[in-house]
Write a protein that holds these residues in place. Sequence first.
Motif, PDB file in Angstrom:
ATOM      1  N   MET A 111      -6.817 -35.026 -31.442  1.00 49.15           N
ATOM      2  CA  MET A 111      -7.295 -34.783 -30.080  1.00 49.15           C
ATOM      3  C   MET A 111      -7.722 -36.085 -29.432  1.00 49.15           C
ATOM      4  N   ASN A 112      -7.051 -36.401 -28.333  1.00 50.64           N
ATOM      5  CA  ASN A 112      -7.285 -37.683 -27.678  1.00 50.64           C
ATOM      6  C   ASN A 112      -8.679 -37.812 -27.110  1.00 50.64           C
ATOM      7  N   ASP A 113      -9.322 -36.686 -26.804  1.00 45.46           N
ATOM      8  CA  ASP A 113     -10.637 -36.759 -26.194  1.00 45.46           C
ATOM      9  C   ASP A 113     -11.739 -36.972 -27.222  1.00 45.46           C
ATOM     10  N   LEU A 114     -11.384 -36.882 -28.497  1.00 45.23           N
ATOM     11  CA  LEU A 114     -12.407 -37.053 -29.521  1.00 45.23           C
ATOM     12  C   LEU A 114     -12.378 -38.478 -30.057  1.00 45.23           C
ATOM     13  N   THR A 115     -13.470 -38.853 -30.682  1.00 46.18           N
ATOM     14  CA  THR A 115     -13.532 -40.201 -31.245  1.00 46.18           C
ATOM     15  C   THR A 115     -12.616 -40.304 -32.456  1.00 46.18           C
ATOM     16  N   GLY A 116     -12.287 -41.525 -32.827  1.00 45.50           N
ATOM     17  CA  GLY A 116     -11.484 -41.755 -34.011  1.00 45.50           C
ATOM     18  C   GLY A 116     -12.121 -41.133 -35.239  1.00 45.50           C
ATOM     19  N   MET A 158     -10.042 -41.383 -28.805  1.00 42.47           N
ATOM     20  CA  MET A 158      -8.711 -41.901 -29.119  1.00 42.47           C
ATOM     21  C   MET A 158      -7.888 -42.197 -27.881  1.00 42.47           C
ATOM     22  N   ARG A 159      -8.258 -41.612 -26.741  1.00 42.01           N
ATOM     23  CA  ARG A 159      -7.462 -41.893 -25.542  1.00 42.01           C
ATOM     24  C   ARG A 159      -7.617 -43.337 -25.088  1.00 42.01           C
ATOM     25  N   THR A 160      -8.632 -44.022 -25.613  1.00 44.50           N
ATOM     26  CA  THR A 160      -8.821 -45.422 -25.228  1.00 44.50           C
ATOM     27  C   THR A 160      -8.057 -46.361 -26.161  1.00 44.50           C
ATOM     28  N   TYR A 161      -7.374 -45.823 -27.152  1.00 43.12           N
ATOM     29  CA  TYR A 161      -6.656 -46.681 -28.100  1.00 43.12           C
ATOM     30  C   TYR A 161      -5.325 -47.125 -27.511  1.00 43.12           C
ATOM     31  N   SER A 162      -4.867 -48.281 -27.951  1.00 43.67           N
ATOM     32  CA  SER A 162      -3.497 -48.661 -27.618  1.00 43.67           C
ATOM     33  C   SER A 162      -2.565 -47.811 -28.476  1.00 43.67           C
ATOM     34  N   SER A 163      -1.289 -47.751 -28.081  1.00 46.12           N
ATOM     35  CA  SER A 163      -0.383 -46.870 -28.822  1.00 46.12           C
ATOM     36  C   SER A 163      -0.246 -47.333 -30.267  1.00 46.12           C
ATOM     37  N   GLY A 164      -0.289 -48.638 -30.477  1.00 51.27           N
ATOM     38  CA  GLY A 164      -0.195 -49.142 -31.842  1.00 51.27           C
ATOM     39  C   GLY A 164      -1.381 -48.715 -32.684  1.00 51.27           C
ATOM     40  N   MET A 165      -2.581 -48.806 -32.077  1.00 52.02           N
ATOM     41  CA  MET A 165      -3.785 -48.414 -32.823  1.00 52.02           C
ATOM     42  C   MET A 165      -3.735 -46.940 -33.197  1.00 52.02           C
ATOM     43  N   GLY A 166      -3.314 -46.112 -32.231  1.00 47.68           N
ATOM     44  CA  GLY A 166      -3.230 -44.671 -32.489  1.00 47.68           C
ATOM     45  C   GLY A 166      -2.268 -44.393 -33.633  1.00 47.68           C
ATOM     46  N   ALA A 167      -1.113 -45.060 -33.594  1.00 48.46           N
ATOM     47  CA  ALA A 167      -0.107 -44.822 -34.633  1.00 48.46           C
ATOM     48  C   ALA A 167      -0.633 -45.256 -35.997  1.00 48.46           C
ATOM     49  N   ARG A 168      -1.386 -46.368 -36.007  1.00 44.89           N
ATOM     50  CA  ARG A 168      -1.921 -46.847 -37.278  1.00 44.89           C
ATOM     51  C   ARG A 168      -2.916 -45.861 -37.866  1.00 44.89           C
TER      52      ARG A 168
ATOM     53  N   ALA B  58     -12.432 -25.602 -34.112  1.00 44.96           N
ATOM     54  CA  ALA B  58     -13.158 -24.919 -33.042  1.00 44.96           C
ATOM     55  C   ALA B  58     -14.204 -25.849 -32.424  1.00 44.96           C
ATOM     56  N   THR B  59     -14.993 -26.505 -33.271  1.00 47.08           N
ATOM     57  CA  THR B  59     -16.032 -27.391 -32.765  1.00 47.08           C
ATOM     58  C   THR B  59     -15.421 -28.571 -32.015  1.00 47.08           C
ATOM     59  N   ALA B  60     -14.312 -29.088 -32.559  1.00 44.43           N
ATOM     60  CA  ALA B  60     -13.661 -30.224 -31.915  1.00 44.43           C
ATOM     61  C   ALA B  60     -13.183 -29.847 -30.523  1.00 44.43           C
ATOM     62  N   ARG B  61     -12.605 -28.652 -30.402  1.00 38.40           N
ATOM     63  CA  ARG B  61     -12.133 -28.200 -29.096  1.00 38.40           C
ATOM     64  C   ARG B  61     -13.298 -28.068 -28.123  1.00 38.40           C
ATOM     65  N   LEU B  62     -14.390 -27.508 -28.649  1.00 37.78           N
ATOM     66  CA  LEU B  62     -15.552 -27.299 -27.803  1.00 37.78           C
ATOM     67  C   LEU B  62     -16.094 -28.640 -27.306  1.00 37.78           C
ATOM     68  N   THR B  63     -16.126 -29.620 -28.198  1.00 35.00           N
ATOM     69  CA  THR B  63     -16.644 -30.932 -27.833  1.00 35.00           C
ATOM     70  C   THR B  63     -15.708 -31.640 -26.869  1.00 35.00           C
ATOM     71  N   ALA B  64     -14.398 -31.534 -27.153  1.00 36.39           N
ATOM     72  CA  ALA B  64     -13.426 -32.259 -26.341  1.00 36.39           C
ATOM     73  C   ALA B  64     -13.393 -31.730 -24.916  1.00 36.39           C
ATOM     74  N   GLN B  65     -13.757 -30.446 -24.785  1.00 35.01           N
ATOM     75  CA  GLN B  65     -13.647 -29.773 -23.503  1.00 35.01           C
ATOM     76  C   GLN B  65     -14.355 -30.500 -22.364  1.00 35.01           C
ATOM     77  N   PHE B  66     -15.539 -30.965 -22.614  1.00 39.49           N
ATOM     78  CA  PHE B  66     -16.319 -31.579 -21.536  1.00 39.49           C
ATOM     79  C   PHE B  66     -16.458 -33.085 -21.721  1.00 39.49           C
ATOM     80  N   SER B  67     -15.629 -33.678 -22.608  1.00 40.48           N
ATOM     81  CA  SER B  67     -15.849 -35.088 -22.921  1.00 40.48           C
ATOM     82  C   SER B  67     -15.466 -36.000 -21.760  1.00 40.48           C
TER      83      SER B  67
END
Lengths: 261, 307
Positions: A111-116, A158-168, B58-67
Amino acid sequence: MADPSKTPTVVADGVHITYTVHGGHPGGRGGATAALGRVLRRRTAPAGRRVHAVRGVSFVAHRGEAIGLIGSNGSGKSTLLKAVAGLLPVDRGRIYTHGQPSLLGVNAALMNDLTGERNVVLGGLAMGMSRTEVRERYDGIVDFSGINEKDDAISRPMRTYSSGMGARLRFSIAAAKSHDVLLIDEALSTGDARFRRRSQERIDELRAEAGTVFLVSHSNSTITQTCDRALWLEAGTLRMDGPAEEVVAAYEEFTAGPRAK
Amino acid sequence: MTTTLAPPVPQTPTPAAPTEDLGALARRHGLSVSGARPSLPSYVRQLWSRRDFITAFATARLTAQFSQARLGQVWQVMTPLLNAAVYYLIFGVLMNAKSGVPDYVPFLVTGIFVWTFTANTVQAGTRAISGNLGLVRALHFPRASLPISLALQQLQQLLFSLGVLAVLLACFGELPARSWLLAVPALFLQTLFNTGVSLVLARLAARTPDISQLMPFVLRTWMYASGAMWSIQNLATSGRFPEAVVLALQCNPAAVYIDLMRFALIESFTGAQLPPHVWALAAGWALLAFGGGFIWFWKAEETYGRG
């Protein structure tokens, strides 16, 4: 090829794969009335085009082998790999595998919105590790990916990563677990030279851990360096199966041919 | 395409040529057929072994939702609060349409929140497979993990809403009582029901993506028929409809779960307003939907992710 000293891990027996493509109808039949007509005709007729992607491929892969898949675009390499992974059903023929082959695609789902950080955990769990296993391997994964070398990138989304970083990072997560059969689709073409060398070492390790590695790549040098055997697919059929150097040489000759004329 | 279809007869030796029975070779070495559907008990076992993934997803989706939002997780509480404010403004103040219901605002807000849980889970179910094709095509796991995980995400979200609801109820004089404990079994049954329906829709929408276009209309109709904003009981006393119609409306699963929640949380909502055998009804719907939905979803396990 029935060498009794080798244990087969993947057996493909006359595999045919077709799939149906929705949308993009041939002959511009995309209008609303045409669509309605198709619905009324119970959408059997030209609702989707059938693509015969793999036509009767058979091979036996053994423990400890690294097998490269080569062929021009659209020759069915990725499709075959997905079928070996059990992610695409075959139409005819059978694929037998030892354990559960795992596909390491470039777009493994994180998930790109989550941290690495969270993606490492999520990815590990998605591959079937337990929470304790993930915790044990967490540092190893982050170190291997090397994305934390310059700054604390692992705590950024992860959305802030470059494509290379993401792939790695994706490669590191997938390679953290030793698989019976590991399938890699163009994963090594991303990342810088240093990471490419490291991932090659990791693939060697995985092979040593008594697995089998399949690698799809358009880079002939990657194939010859990483693999000892190669399968050449062309238009869905197996054209050649043999030692990597020989197959790659024949393939290079083949691709250079039409241009020379 | 630079190449044309060439027959597989290259001049170099092809080692696969000796056609010994490959199937026999595979069986001799104990290989299994790739991509076959596991039996139901082993499917359940696989699913259980993926429970960490299900909760983490589930938690990841919930967190990502408003990130991406400035306020981040504050929206978890803000969204239900704003929803409640809108409904209060429209129905409580502007229309003053208490329509013969005592404690109308608690009645309304409870109904809306409980309904939203079902609606969102069902809506999420339609995208469980079709919206996660990347995951389905890249990794191996029991596919039921996805709809179950999304249902869990909605449940987590509902817990935030319930926190807001508790505060709101207190503001309208409904203080926590022992009857509030009844909300736990009611919620549990509703979650089972929602997950079951979501599994059914996940399979339907995996084959026919158009389902998700249709769902908003189905859900809206269902909402109006379930008495989220009005009292089905008052319909019965008005005498405009035969009793059977009213009973059918009251026995529809969404209405059952909404009314059970109201019964648990609102003092003036008494057992007399519930349909007969309401707990049996709630449990029956839950078991039917979850059991049936789960088995039906499993039956197509190997086809998910197909092109």
